[in-house]
Design an enzyme around this catalytic site. Sequence first.
Site, PDB file in Angstrom:
ATOM      1  N   LEU A 340       0.820  -1.217   0.000  1.00  0.00           N
ATOM      2  CA  LEU A 340       0.000   0.000   0.000  1.00  0.00           C
ATOM      3  C   LEU A 340       0.852   1.264   0.000  1.00  0.00           C
ATOM      4  O   LEU A 340       1.942   1.276   0.587  1.00  0.00           O
ATOM      5  CB  LEU A 340      -0.857   0.047   1.263  1.00  0.00           C
ATOM      6  CG  LEU A 340      -2.015  -0.918   1.397  1.00  0.00           C
ATOM      7  CD1 LEU A 340      -2.713  -0.675   2.729  1.00  0.00           C
ATOM      8  CD2 LEU A 340      -2.998  -0.741   0.243  1.00  0.00           C
ATOM      9  N   CYS A 341       0.331   2.328  -0.563  1.00  0.00           N
ATOM     10  CA  CYS A 341       0.976   3.630  -0.472  1.00  0.00           C
ATOM     11  C   CYS A 341       0.560   4.251   0.871  1.00  0.00           C
ATOM     12  O   CYS A 341      -0.276   5.149   0.934  1.00  0.00           O
ATOM     13  CB  CYS A 341       0.527   4.511  -1.636  1.00  0.00           C
ATOM     14  SG  CYS A 341       1.289   6.114  -1.568  1.00  0.00           S
ATOM     15  N   HIS A 342       1.090   3.672   1.935  1.00  0.00           N
ATOM     16  CA  HIS A 342       0.655   4.031   3.281  1.00  0.00           C
ATOM     17  C   HIS A 342       1.841   3.766   4.211  1.00  0.00           C
ATOM     18  O   HIS A 342       2.322   2.628   4.280  1.00  0.00           O
ATOM     19  CB  HIS A 342      -0.537   3.141   3.647  1.00  0.00           C
ATOM     20  CG  HIS A 342      -1.226   3.529   4.904  1.00  0.00           C
ATOM     21  ND1 HIS A 342      -0.565   3.924   6.030  1.00  0.00           N
ATOM     22  CD2 HIS A 342      -2.543   3.568   5.215  1.00  0.00           C
ATOM     23  CE1 HIS A 342      -1.437   4.202   6.975  1.00  0.00           C
ATOM     24  NE2 HIS A 342      -2.648   3.989   6.503  1.00  0.00           N
TER      25      HIS A 342
END
Length: 413
Positions: A340-342
Amino acid sequence: MNIRKEVIFKMMDKELISRLADEHGTPFYLVDCESLVSQYEELKECLPSNSTIAYATKANYTPSVIRTFRDLGTRFDVFSQGELNLLMRNGCDLERVIYTSVAEQEEEFLFGLKNGVRRFVLGSINGINNFGRAAEREGAEGVEVLLRIQPVTNVDAAVSTSGIESKFGVVFSDEKDSVGNTLEAIAERGLDFAGFHFHLGSQIRSPDPYVKAINETLDFALAQDIEVRVLDVGGGFPVDYGFEVPPIEKFGAEIGKVIEKWRKKLGDFELTVEPGRFLTADSTVLVVRVVNEKEMYGRKVLIVDGSEDMVSVDRHEMRIEIEEITHSNEPVAASIAGNLCHSLDWIVKEPIELSGVEPGDLLVFEKEGAYVMNHNMPYNLRRVPKVLTVGEGEVKEEEHPFSTIGKIRVAYE
Ligand SMILES: Cc1ncc(COP(=O)(O)O)c(C=O)c1O
Protein backbone atom coordinates in the site's frame (compact mmCIF):
# COMPACT_ATOMS: atom_id res chain seq x y z
CA MET A 1 -6.17 -31.70 20.53
CA ASN A 2 -5.02 -34.30 18.05
CA ILE A 3 -7.63 -33.18 15.59
CA ARG A 4 -6.37 -29.60 15.70
CA LYS A 5 -2.78 -30.64 14.99
CA GLU A 6 -3.90 -32.62 11.97
CA VAL A 7 -5.89 -29.67 10.68
CA ILE A 8 -2.96 -27.28 10.97
CA PHE A 9 -0.74 -29.79 9.21
CA LYS A 10 -3.20 -29.93 6.37
CA MET A 11 -3.37 -26.14 6.13
CA MET A 12 0.41 -26.12 5.92
CA ASP A 13 0.47 -28.59 3.06
CA LYS A 14 3.01 -26.66 1.03
CA GLU A 15 2.30 -28.47 -2.20
CA LEU A 16 -1.41 -27.64 -2.02
CA ILE A 17 -0.67 -24.00 -1.20
CA SER A 18 1.82 -23.63 -4.06
CA ARG A 19 -0.65 -25.18 -6.49
CA LEU A 20 -3.46 -22.88 -5.30
CA ALA A 21 -1.16 -19.85 -5.59
CA ASP A 22 -0.44 -20.77 -9.22
CA GLU A 23 -4.09 -21.46 -10.04
CA HIS A 24 -5.72 -18.55 -8.22
CA GLY A 25 -2.97 -15.96 -7.87
CA THR A 26 -2.11 -14.29 -4.59
CA PRO A 27 -3.06 -13.04 -2.05
CA PHE A 28 -5.67 -15.52 -0.85
CA TYR A 29 -7.18 -16.80 2.36
CA LEU A 30 -7.52 -20.55 2.80
CA VAL A 31 -10.21 -21.61 5.27
CA ASP A 32 -10.40 -25.13 6.68
CA CYS A 33 -14.00 -25.92 7.68
CA GLU A 34 -13.02 -29.06 9.60
CA SER A 35 -11.15 -26.90 12.06
CA LEU A 36 -14.44 -25.07 12.83
CA VAL A 37 -16.09 -28.37 13.68
CA SER A 38 -13.28 -29.49 15.98
CA GLN A 39 -13.25 -26.14 17.83
CA TYR A 40 -17.04 -26.30 18.20
CA GLU A 41 -16.88 -29.84 19.57
CA GLU A 42 -14.11 -29.00 22.00
CA LEU A 43 -16.13 -26.09 23.38
CA LYS A 44 -19.42 -27.97 23.50
CA GLU A 45 -17.87 -30.80 25.48
CA CYS A 46 -16.78 -28.56 28.32
CA LEU A 47 -19.98 -26.52 28.76
CA PRO A 48 -22.65 -27.47 31.35
CA SER A 49 -26.02 -28.98 30.38
CA ASN A 50 -28.69 -26.68 28.90
CA SER A 51 -26.06 -24.56 27.16
CA THR A 52 -26.40 -22.96 23.74
CA ILE A 53 -23.55 -21.94 21.46
CA ALA A 54 -24.26 -18.93 19.25
CA TYR A 55 -21.59 -18.28 16.60
CA ALA A 56 -20.64 -14.57 16.57
CA THR A 57 -21.24 -14.05 12.85
CA LYS A 58 -19.04 -10.93 12.64
CA ALA A 59 -15.86 -12.98 13.20
CA ASN A 60 -15.85 -14.53 9.71
CA TYR A 61 -18.46 -14.07 6.95
CA THR A 62 -17.28 -16.81 4.58
CA PRO A 63 -20.42 -18.62 3.30
CA SER A 64 -18.97 -22.08 4.04
CA VAL A 65 -18.21 -20.97 7.60
CA ILE A 66 -21.82 -19.85 8.04
CA ARG A 67 -23.12 -23.08 6.51
CA THR A 68 -20.85 -25.19 8.71
CA PHE A 69 -22.33 -23.60 11.84
CA ARG A 70 -25.83 -23.83 10.37
CA ASP A 71 -25.34 -27.59 9.94
CA LEU A 72 -23.88 -27.96 13.42
CA GLY A 73 -27.12 -26.40 14.73
CA THR A 74 -25.60 -23.40 16.50
CA ARG A 75 -27.48 -20.19 17.10
CA PHE A 76 -26.05 -16.98 15.57
CA ASP A 77 -25.10 -13.75 17.31
CA VAL A 78 -25.90 -11.02 14.78
CA PHE A 79 -25.26 -7.28 14.83
CA SER A 80 -26.79 -5.77 11.68
CA GLN A 81 -29.33 -6.17 8.90
CA GLY A 82 -26.42 -6.99 6.58
CA GLU A 83 -25.44 -9.94 8.76
CA LEU A 84 -29.08 -11.09 8.91
CA ASN A 85 -29.16 -11.01 5.15
CA LEU A 86 -25.99 -13.06 4.88
CA LEU A 87 -27.58 -15.74 7.07
CA MET A 88 -30.77 -15.69 4.97
CA ARG A 89 -28.75 -16.13 1.77
CA ASN A 90 -27.05 -19.14 3.34
CA GLY A 91 -30.24 -20.89 4.32
CA CYS A 92 -30.17 -20.19 8.07
CA ASP A 93 -33.38 -20.07 10.03
CA LEU A 94 -33.55 -16.62 11.63
CA GLU A 95 -35.38 -18.06 14.63
CA ARG A 96 -31.88 -19.11 15.70
CA VAL A 97 -30.60 -15.52 15.73
CA ILE A 98 -29.78 -13.48 18.81
CA TYR A 99 -29.95 -9.90 17.54
CA THR A 100 -27.81 -7.30 19.33
CA SER A 101 -27.26 -3.79 18.03
CA VAL A 102 -25.65 -0.66 19.32
CA ALA A 103 -27.71 1.64 17.07
CA GLU A 104 -31.02 -0.01 18.10
CA GLN A 105 -33.01 1.65 15.31
CA GLU A 106 -36.66 0.92 14.73
CA GLU A 107 -36.02 -0.07 11.12
CA GLU A 108 -33.57 -2.85 11.96
CA PHE A 109 -35.96 -4.21 14.60
CA LEU A 110 -38.80 -4.20 12.04
CA PHE A 111 -36.57 -6.01 9.55
CA GLY A 112 -35.57 -8.63 12.12
CA LEU A 113 -39.11 -9.20 13.39
CA LYS A 114 -40.50 -9.46 9.88
CA ASN A 115 -37.90 -12.07 8.95
CA GLY A 116 -38.40 -14.28 11.98
CA VAL A 117 -35.83 -13.22 14.61
CA ARG A 118 -37.20 -14.27 17.99
CA ARG A 119 -34.55 -13.09 20.45
CA PHE A 120 -33.35 -9.48 20.73
CA VAL A 121 -30.81 -7.98 23.10
CA LEU A 122 -31.68 -4.41 24.13
CA GLY A 123 -29.31 -1.92 25.74
CA SER A 124 -30.83 1.57 26.11
CA ILE A 125 -34.10 3.33 26.96
CA ASN A 126 -34.23 4.72 23.43
CA GLY A 127 -33.62 1.26 21.98
CA ILE A 128 -36.42 -0.24 24.09
CA ASN A 129 -38.82 2.46 22.85
CA ASN A 130 -37.79 1.80 19.24
CA PHE A 131 -38.18 -1.93 19.75
CA GLY A 132 -41.59 -1.41 21.41
CA ARG A 133 -42.82 0.57 18.37
CA ALA A 134 -41.47 -2.07 15.97
CA ALA A 135 -43.16 -4.82 18.00
CA GLU A 136 -46.50 -2.97 17.87
CA ARG A 137 -46.26 -2.67 14.07
CA GLU A 138 -44.89 -6.10 13.25
CA GLY A 139 -46.21 -8.19 16.15
CA ALA A 140 -43.98 -9.88 18.71
CA GLU A 141 -45.61 -13.26 19.32
CA GLY A 142 -43.00 -15.60 20.82
CA VAL A 143 -40.35 -12.88 20.84
CA GLU A 144 -38.02 -12.68 23.86
CA VAL A 145 -35.85 -9.78 24.94
CA LEU A 146 -32.64 -9.84 26.95
CA LEU A 147 -31.17 -6.79 28.65
CA ARG A 148 -27.49 -6.12 27.96
CA ILE A 149 -25.76 -5.06 31.17
CA GLN A 150 -22.23 -4.32 32.41
CA PRO A 151 -21.93 -6.31 35.63
CA VAL A 152 -18.13 -5.91 35.88
CA THR A 153 -15.63 -3.35 34.67
CA ASN A 154 -11.85 -3.41 34.08
CA VAL A 155 -11.81 -6.86 32.54
CA ASP A 156 -8.35 -8.31 31.85
CA ALA A 157 -8.69 -8.77 28.08
CA ALA A 158 -7.05 -7.66 24.84
CA VAL A 159 -10.28 -5.79 24.05
CA SER A 160 -12.53 -4.82 26.95
CA THR A 161 -16.17 -3.95 26.31
CA SER A 162 -17.14 -2.84 29.79
CA GLY A 163 -16.35 0.19 31.90
CA ILE A 164 -16.06 3.85 30.94
CA GLU A 165 -14.49 3.05 27.55
CA SER A 166 -17.58 1.07 26.57
CA LYS A 167 -20.74 2.24 24.77
CA PHE A 168 -22.53 -1.11 25.17
CA GLY A 169 -25.48 -2.04 27.36
CA VAL A 170 -26.77 -0.35 30.51
CA VAL A 171 -25.20 0.34 33.89
CA PHE A 172 -25.98 -0.43 37.53
CA SER A 173 -25.35 3.20 38.62
CA ASP A 174 -28.26 5.61 39.02
CA GLU A 175 -28.35 7.18 35.56
CA LYS A 176 -30.91 7.41 32.77
CA ASP A 177 -29.75 4.20 31.10
CA SER A 178 -29.63 2.16 34.30
CA VAL A 179 -30.60 -1.46 34.74
CA GLY A 180 -33.57 -0.40 36.93
CA ASN A 181 -34.97 2.14 34.43
CA THR A 182 -34.55 -0.15 31.43
CA LEU A 183 -36.22 -3.09 33.20
CA GLU A 184 -39.16 -0.80 33.98
CA ALA A 185 -39.33 0.35 30.35
CA ILE A 186 -39.34 -3.29 29.15
CA ALA A 187 -42.20 -4.09 31.55
CA GLU A 188 -44.20 -0.97 30.56
CA ARG A 189 -43.94 -1.97 26.90
CA GLY A 190 -45.29 -5.44 27.78
CA LEU A 191 -42.22 -7.17 26.28
CA ASP A 192 -41.29 -10.72 27.26
CA PHE A 193 -38.15 -10.31 29.37
CA ALA A 194 -36.18 -13.59 29.29
CA GLY A 195 -32.99 -12.62 31.10
CA PHE A 196 -29.66 -10.86 30.95
CA HIS A 197 -26.82 -10.56 28.44
CA PHE A 198 -23.29 -9.36 28.86
CA HIS A 199 -20.22 -9.46 26.66
CA LEU A 200 -17.07 -8.56 28.57
CA GLY A 201 -14.50 -8.34 25.78
CA SER A 202 -12.31 -10.39 23.49
CA GLN A 203 -9.22 -12.49 24.33
CA ILE A 204 -10.25 -12.58 28.01
CA ARG A 205 -7.23 -13.91 29.87
CA SER A 206 -8.92 -15.84 32.69
CA PRO A 207 -12.33 -17.28 33.61
CA ASP A 208 -12.53 -15.02 36.69
CA PRO A 209 -14.37 -12.09 35.04
CA TYR A 210 -17.09 -14.48 33.77
CA VAL A 211 -17.54 -15.96 37.27
CA LYS A 212 -17.67 -12.51 38.84
CA ALA A 213 -20.11 -11.19 36.23
CA ILE A 214 -22.41 -14.22 36.60
CA ASN A 215 -22.45 -13.80 40.40
CA GLU A 216 -23.13 -10.04 40.20
CA THR A 217 -25.94 -10.51 37.69
CA LEU A 218 -27.69 -13.33 39.47
CA ASP A 219 -27.23 -11.80 42.95
CA PHE A 220 -29.09 -8.80 41.54
CA ALA A 221 -31.80 -10.98 39.98
CA LEU A 222 -32.28 -12.86 43.26
CA ALA A 223 -32.42 -9.68 45.34
CA GLN A 224 -34.98 -8.10 42.97
CA ASP A 225 -36.96 -11.32 42.53
CA ILE A 226 -36.45 -11.27 38.74
CA GLU A 227 -37.10 -14.50 36.87
CA VAL A 228 -34.15 -15.48 34.64
CA ARG A 229 -34.83 -18.00 31.87
CA VAL A 230 -31.70 -17.17 29.86
CA LEU A 231 -28.24 -15.93 30.84
CA ASP A 232 -26.09 -14.97 27.86
CA VAL A 233 -22.44 -14.47 28.85
CA GLY A 234 -21.24 -13.35 25.39
CA GLY A 235 -18.01 -14.41 23.71
CA GLY A 236 -14.40 -13.59 24.47
CA PHE A 237 -12.79 -17.03 24.90
CA PRO A 238 -9.11 -16.62 24.04
CA VAL A 239 -6.99 -18.04 21.27
CA ASP A 240 -3.29 -18.88 21.56
CA TYR A 241 -1.72 -16.22 19.33
CA GLY A 242 1.76 -17.10 20.58
CA PHE A 243 1.04 -15.91 24.14
CA GLU A 244 -0.11 -18.54 26.59
CA VAL A 245 -3.83 -18.51 27.46
CA PRO A 246 -5.78 -20.88 29.72
CA PRO A 247 -7.33 -23.84 27.86
CA ILE A 248 -11.03 -23.71 27.01
CA GLU A 249 -11.65 -26.58 29.46
CA LYS A 250 -10.74 -24.23 32.31
CA PHE A 251 -13.28 -21.63 31.13
CA GLY A 252 -15.92 -24.36 30.75
CA ALA A 253 -15.21 -25.84 34.18
CA GLU A 254 -15.27 -22.52 36.07
CA ILE A 255 -18.35 -21.21 34.28
CA GLY A 256 -20.07 -24.60 34.70
CA LYS A 257 -19.39 -24.62 38.45
CA VAL A 258 -20.89 -21.19 39.08
CA ILE A 259 -23.88 -21.85 36.80
CA GLU A 260 -24.72 -25.09 38.63
CA LYS A 261 -24.48 -23.24 41.96
CA TRP A 262 -27.05 -20.69 40.72
CA ARG A 263 -29.34 -23.28 39.20
CA LYS A 264 -29.70 -24.78 42.69
CA LYS A 265 -30.98 -21.40 43.93
CA LEU A 266 -32.97 -20.16 40.93
CA GLY A 267 -34.00 -23.33 39.12
CA ASP A 268 -32.80 -24.33 35.67
CA PHE A 269 -32.08 -21.63 33.08
CA GLU A 270 -30.38 -21.61 29.68
CA LEU A 271 -26.73 -20.61 29.48
CA THR A 272 -25.76 -19.04 26.15
CA VAL A 273 -22.22 -18.35 24.95
CA GLU A 274 -21.38 -16.33 21.81
CA PRO A 275 -17.85 -17.22 20.68
CA GLY A 276 -16.42 -15.86 17.45
CA ARG A 277 -12.65 -15.84 17.68
CA PHE A 278 -12.33 -19.18 19.50
CA LEU A 279 -14.30 -20.95 16.78
CA THR A 280 -12.70 -19.36 13.72
CA ALA A 281 -9.19 -17.96 14.37
CA ASP A 282 -7.32 -21.22 13.75
CA SER A 283 -9.29 -22.08 10.63
CA THR A 284 -7.64 -19.70 8.15
CA VAL A 285 -4.25 -18.84 6.68
CA LEU A 286 -3.32 -15.92 4.41
CA VAL A 287 -0.98 -16.64 1.52
CA VAL A 288 0.97 -13.78 -0.10
CA ARG A 289 3.78 -13.66 -2.60
CA VAL A 290 6.99 -11.71 -2.13
CA VAL A 291 7.02 -9.31 -5.08
CA ASN A 292 9.95 -6.99 -4.38
CA GLU A 293 12.99 -6.65 -2.13
CA LYS A 294 15.31 -3.80 -1.20
CA GLU A 295 18.09 -2.98 1.17
CA MET A 296 17.86 0.32 3.05
CA TYR A 297 18.93 1.70 6.43
CA GLY A 298 21.00 -1.40 7.11
CA ARG A 299 18.24 -3.94 6.69
CA LYS A 300 16.51 -6.00 4.06
CA VAL A 301 12.87 -5.21 3.27
CA LEU A 302 10.65 -7.75 1.55
CA ILE A 303 7.55 -6.35 -0.14
CA VAL A 304 4.57 -8.65 -0.55
CA ASP A 305 1.39 -8.44 -2.61
CA GLY A 306 -0.76 -8.19 0.54
CA SER A 307 -0.84 -5.58 3.26
CA GLU A 308 -1.10 -4.95 6.99
CA ASP A 309 -4.93 -4.95 6.98
CA MET A 310 -4.94 -8.53 5.62
CA VAL A 311 -3.25 -10.03 8.71
CA SER A 312 -3.95 -9.89 12.44
CA VAL A 313 -0.58 -8.91 13.92
CA ASP A 314 -0.87 -5.70 15.96
CA ARG A 315 -4.63 -5.52 15.96
CA HIS A 316 -4.90 -8.78 17.87
CA GLU A 317 -1.74 -8.77 20.01
CA MET A 318 -0.26 -11.77 18.30
CA ARG A 319 3.20 -13.18 17.94
CA ILE A 320 3.36 -13.69 14.23
CA GLU A 321 3.63 -17.21 12.86
CA ILE A 322 4.91 -17.44 9.28
CA GLU A 323 5.67 -20.43 7.10
CA GLU A 324 7.89 -19.81 4.10
CA ILE A 325 7.55 -21.61 0.78
CA THR A 326 10.90 -20.84 -0.81
CA HIS A 327 13.45 -22.03 -3.29
CA SER A 328 16.39 -22.01 -0.84
CA ASN A 329 17.00 -22.49 2.87
CA GLU A 330 19.63 -19.78 3.22
CA PRO A 331 18.65 -17.81 6.38
CA VAL A 332 17.77 -14.18 5.84
CA ALA A 333 16.80 -11.42 8.30
CA ALA A 334 14.19 -9.10 6.84
CA SER A 335 11.30 -6.78 7.58
CA ILE A 336 8.06 -7.40 5.68
CA ALA A 337 6.11 -4.51 4.18
CA GLY A 338 2.83 -4.47 2.30
CA ASN A 339 2.12 -2.98 -1.12
CA LEU A 340 0.00 0.00 0.00
CA CYS A 341 0.98 3.63 -0.47
CA HIS A 342 0.66 4.03 3.28
CA SER A 343 3.53 4.61 5.73
CA LEU A 344 2.01 2.38 8.38
CA ASP A 345 1.75 -0.59 6.05
CA TRP A 346 4.30 -2.83 7.78
CA ILE A 347 3.41 -6.45 8.39
CA VAL A 348 6.60 -7.16 10.36
CA LYS A 349 8.61 -4.00 11.07
CA GLU A 350 11.52 -5.36 13.13
CA PRO A 351 13.58 -7.75 10.96
CA ILE A 352 12.89 -11.41 11.63
CA GLU A 353 14.73 -14.56 10.67
CA LEU A 354 13.27 -16.22 7.57
CA SER A 355 14.53 -19.06 5.48
CA GLY A 356 15.77 -18.09 2.02
CA VAL A 357 12.96 -15.77 0.96
CA GLU A 358 13.24 -13.82 -2.29
CA PRO A 359 10.82 -12.36 -4.86
CA GLY A 360 8.54 -15.07 -6.22
CA ASP A 361 8.42 -17.04 -2.93
CA LEU A 362 5.31 -17.46 -0.81
CA LEU A 363 4.67 -16.52 2.81
CA VAL A 364 1.86 -18.15 4.79
CA PHE A 365 0.43 -16.35 7.83
CA GLU A 366 -1.41 -18.54 10.34
CA LYS A 367 -4.46 -17.90 12.58
CA GLU A 368 -6.11 -15.34 10.31
CA GLY A 369 -9.68 -16.63 10.66
CA ALA A 370 -11.18 -14.12 13.10
CA TYR A 371 -11.89 -10.44 12.43
CA VAL A 372 -9.35 -10.17 9.65
CA MET A 373 -10.80 -10.48 6.13
CA ASN A 374 -13.72 -8.24 7.09
CA HIS A 375 -11.18 -5.49 7.87
CA ASN A 376 -9.52 -5.60 4.42
CA MET A 377 -9.32 -2.14 2.85
CA PRO A 378 -10.14 -1.08 -0.71
CA TYR A 379 -7.36 1.55 -0.54
CA ASN A 380 -5.23 1.66 -3.73
CA LEU A 381 -7.80 -0.54 -5.46
CA ARG A 382 -5.65 -3.65 -5.43
CA ARG A 383 -6.93 -7.11 -6.08
CA VAL A 384 -9.17 -8.28 -3.23
CA PRO A 385 -7.73 -11.46 -1.66
CA LYS A 386 -9.55 -14.52 -2.89
CA VAL A 387 -11.25 -16.66 -0.27
CA LEU A 388 -10.78 -20.40 -0.76
CA THR A 389 -12.17 -23.11 1.48
CA VAL A 390 -11.11 -26.71 1.95
CA GLY A 391 -13.71 -29.17 3.13
CA GLU A 392 -14.64 -32.73 2.26
CA GLY A 393 -11.52 -33.08 0.12
CA GLU A 394 -12.26 -30.21 -2.29
CA VAL A 395 -11.18 -26.61 -2.61
CA LYS A 396 -13.85 -24.04 -3.43
CA GLU A 397 -13.70 -20.35 -4.20
CA GLU A 398 -16.01 -18.31 -1.95
CA GLU A 399 -17.31 -14.78 -1.65
CA HIS A 400 -15.04 -12.19 -0.06
CA PRO A 401 -17.04 -10.06 2.42
CA PHE A 402 -16.73 -7.05 0.04
CA SER A 403 -18.60 -8.82 -2.73
CA THR A 404 -21.31 -9.78 -0.23
CA ILE A 405 -22.18 -6.14 0.46
CA GLY A 406 -23.50 -5.37 -3.02
CA LYS A 407 -25.96 -8.27 -2.78
CA ILE A 408 -27.37 -7.41 0.62
CA ARG A 409 -30.98 -6.31 0.83
CA VAL A 410 -31.31 -4.32 4.00
CA ALA A 411 -34.37 -2.13 3.52
CA TYR A 412 -37.50 -2.90 5.49
CA GLU A 413 -40.27 -3.22 2.91
C1 LIG B 1 -22.14 -9.20 21.61
C2 LIG B 1 -20.96 -9.98 21.21
N1 LIG B 1 -20.97 -11.32 21.37
C3 LIG B 1 -19.92 -12.08 20.99
C4 LIG B 1 -18.79 -11.53 20.41
C5 LIG B 1 -17.67 -12.44 20.02
O1 LIG B 1 -16.49 -12.21 20.72
P1 LIG B 1 -15.22 -13.18 20.53
O2 LIG B 1 -14.97 -13.26 19.08
O3 LIG B 1 -14.13 -12.53 21.29
O4 LIG B 1 -15.62 -14.51 21.09
C6 LIG B 1 -18.73 -10.14 20.23
C7 LIG B 1 -17.53 -9.53 19.63
O5 LIG B 1 -17.41 -8.37 19.40
C8 LIG B 1 -19.84 -9.35 20.64
O6 LIG B 1 -19.83 -8.03 20.48
